[in-house]
Design a protein around this motif. Sequence first.
Motif, mmCIF file in Angstrom:
data_model
loop_
_atom_site.group_PDB
_atom_site.id
_atom_site.type_symbol
_atom_site.label_atom_id
_atom_site.label_comp_id
_atom_site.label_asym_id
_atom_site.label_seq_id
_atom_site.Cartn_x
_atom_site.Cartn_y
_atom_site.Cartn_z
ATOM 1 N N SER A 279 0.831 -1.208 0.000
ATOM 2 C CA SER A 279 0.000 0.000 0.000
ATOM 3 C C SER A 279 0.862 1.254 0.000
ATOM 4 C CB SER A 279 -0.956 -0.004 1.191
ATOM 5 O OG SER A 279 -0.236 -0.170 2.388
ATOM 6 N N TRP B 24 3.797 -1.191 -9.105
ATOM 7 C CA TRP B 24 2.764 -0.946 -8.097
ATOM 8 C C TRP B 24 2.248 0.488 -8.218
ATOM 9 C CZ3 TRP B 24 7.266 -3.628 -6.187
ATOM 10 C CH2 TRP B 24 7.054 -5.005 -6.026
ATOM 11 N N ALA C 129 -0.002 1.902 -5.300
ATOM 12 C CA ALA C 129 0.585 2.146 -3.982
ATOM 13 C C ALA C 129 0.946 3.625 -3.854
ATOM 14 C CB ALA C 129 1.842 1.293 -3.796
#
Length: 161
Positions: A8, A24, A27
């Motif tokens: 995250s 990602w 994120a």
Amino acid sequence: PDDGWSPSVIIHVKYVCSCALRLWRHAAHAFDPVDITRWKDELRANSVLLRLDAILLTTSLAVQDARAHPVLRAFANNVSVYWLPFHHSNFAEARSRDPELDVQIVGVHTVHNDRVLHEVIERTLKEEREHSGVSADFVHLDPTKLFALTEGRVITPQQTE
């Protein structure tokens, strides 16, 4: 990543990992340059730094500089700049010989002359002195002065002991 795991938040330390930014995208990405100062000089309109969500800086002066940077002002509405004062690693596991003794010195170790932080520390020490009588001194340890012979660079572990 095929296993379904997804971070995250990713903190990029010293350098930004373009692969992590690409892999990602959802994120939150923050950058902590630690002691790398040239990142500001390399900031351009197409910089990878503009794809970050936040930049973490150790002095109020660095935060002011970053927020006033022309590229960040023009292109980085999504990049937040935060002041994260002096994080420290205690790899040598230094400990007080006697925790009952009063603190004698409170200091910062940085090349930045951060007057805002220094004033907060000095004001706190003054209030503590008036309240408890404990008298600690404030020191600013500037590596460029401490290690002048090596142009401010720490080149051996013995320099930090």
